[in-house]
Every structure is written in structure tokens, then in C-alpha cells.
Design a protein around this motif. Structure first.
Motif, PDB file in Angstrom:
ATOM      1  N   ARG A   1       5.755   6.859   5.301  1.00 31.66           N
ATOM      2  CA  ARG A   1       6.704   7.915   4.921  1.00 31.66           C
ATOM      3  C   ARG A   1       6.653   8.213   3.434  1.00 31.66           C
ATOM      4  O   ARG A   1       7.354   9.095   2.959  1.00 31.66           O
TER       5      ARG A   1
ATOM      6  N   GLU B   1       7.737   6.380   0.902  1.00 30.17           N
ATOM      7  CA  GLU B   1       9.010   6.129   0.242  1.00 30.17           C
ATOM      8  C   GLU B   1       8.779   5.902  -1.248  1.00 30.17           C
ATOM      9  O   GLU B   1       7.877   5.169  -1.648  1.00 30.17           O
ATOM     10  N   LYS B   2       9.638   6.514  -2.030  1.00 26.96           N
ATOM     11  CA  LYS B   2       9.470   6.559  -3.478  1.00 26.96           C
ATOM     12  C   LYS B   2       9.290   5.167  -4.094  1.00 26.96           C
ATOM     13  O   LYS B   2       8.373   4.951  -4.888  1.00 26.96           O
ATOM     14  N   LYS B   3      10.145   4.228  -3.745  1.00 29.90           N
ATOM     15  CA  LYS B   3      10.091   2.895  -4.356  1.00 29.90           C
ATOM     16  C   LYS B   3       8.759   2.196  -4.072  1.00 29.90           C
ATOM     17  O   LYS B   3       8.158   1.604  -4.969  1.00 29.90           O
ATOM     18  N   GLN B   4       8.306   2.280  -2.828  1.00 30.79           N
ATOM     19  CA  GLN B   4       7.032   1.631  -2.479  1.00 30.79           C
ATOM     20  C   GLN B   4       5.865   2.291  -3.195  1.00 30.79           C
ATOM     21  O   GLN B   4       4.980   1.612  -3.713  1.00 30.79           O
TER      22      GLN B   4
ATOM     23  N   GLY C   1       7.596   2.506   5.572  1.00 33.19           N
ATOM     24  CA  GLY C   1       7.873   3.031   4.237  1.00 33.19           C
ATOM     25  C   GLY C   1       6.631   3.589   3.571  1.00 33.19           C
ATOM     26  O   GLY C   1       6.678   4.633   2.912  1.00 33.19           O
TER      27      GLY C   1
END
Length: 119
Positions: free
Chosen positions: A28, A30-33, A25
Motif C-alpha cells: 500500500r 504506507e508513508k512510514k515504511q 504496508g
């Protein structure tokens, strides 16, 4: 001692899996992380380093199945990683963010205790 080793296998595989998902994540983005890391104040240039630490922890826990000292070292690294994460959340008053880090810290402590007990 066999039961301790079986327990270590379970904890190590679960923790290594969670580390792998988390590292993926981060890599990549990932937005939330990324939002969580931004909120805690982690600079963007450090995100790949955190992912590398998680990957190293996952590999170390699994190699620790065959070579105990590596498993112990990986468990200690896991503990330090999550103590740092908890401190980061506490520093900004993000009590909601402490839960997942605390759970993973407990798994790291479990991995350490189980690996030592199974030697």
C-alpha cells in the motif's frame, strides 16, 4: 515435544501476522515504511520484492505447522531477511531502526529452534 510444537504454533502465528501486516504496508506504500526504506537506501522497485518475501515467509511458517521442513526453511529465510535489515540499518548508522528488526530476528530464531525441537 508437544510443548515445543505449541510454542512453535504461537511464534509462527505471531511472526506470520507481523509479516502480513508489514507486507500489506509495503504494497500500500504506507508513508512510514517507505520513508524507512528510502532512508536505508532500498530502491523503490525492490519494495514489492520485499513484500513478496514477507508473504512467502508468513505462508511458509504456517505451512510449517503441517510440514516441518517448510517451517524450518521459512524460519531460516526469516532470519536472513532480518539480518539483512539490521545490516541495512547499521550501514547508515540508524541505531533506532535496529530494534524492531532485532526483535523479529529473535522471533525467527525462536521459530527455527522450536520447529527443529518439535520434529
Amino acid at each position: 515435544m508437544e510443548i515445543m510444537f505449541v510454542a512453535y504454533i504461537i511464534v509462527a502465528v505471531v511472526l506470520a501476522s507481523l509479516f502480513t501486516v508489514s507486507a500489506a504496508g509495503k504494497l500500500r506504500r504506507e508513508k512510514k515504511q517507505i520513508e524507512t526504506l528510502d532512508r536505508v537506501g532500498v530502491p523503490a522497485k525492490m519494495v514489492p520484492l520485499l513484500a513478496a518475501c514477507e508473504i512467502a515467509g508468513a505462508v511458509g511458517l504456517l505451512v510449517g505447522l503441517a510440514f516441518g521442513p517448510i517451517g524450518i526453511a521459512a524460519a531460516v529465510g526469516t532470519i536472513l531477511y532480518f539480518v539483512g535489515a539490521i545490516i541495512g540499518h547499521l550501514r547508515i548508522g540508524d541505531l533506532k531502526g535496529i530494534g524492531p528488526s532485532t526483535f523479529l530476528l529473535v522471533l525467527g530464531v525462536g521459530a527455527l529452534v522450536l520447529r527443529i525441537a518439535s520434529l
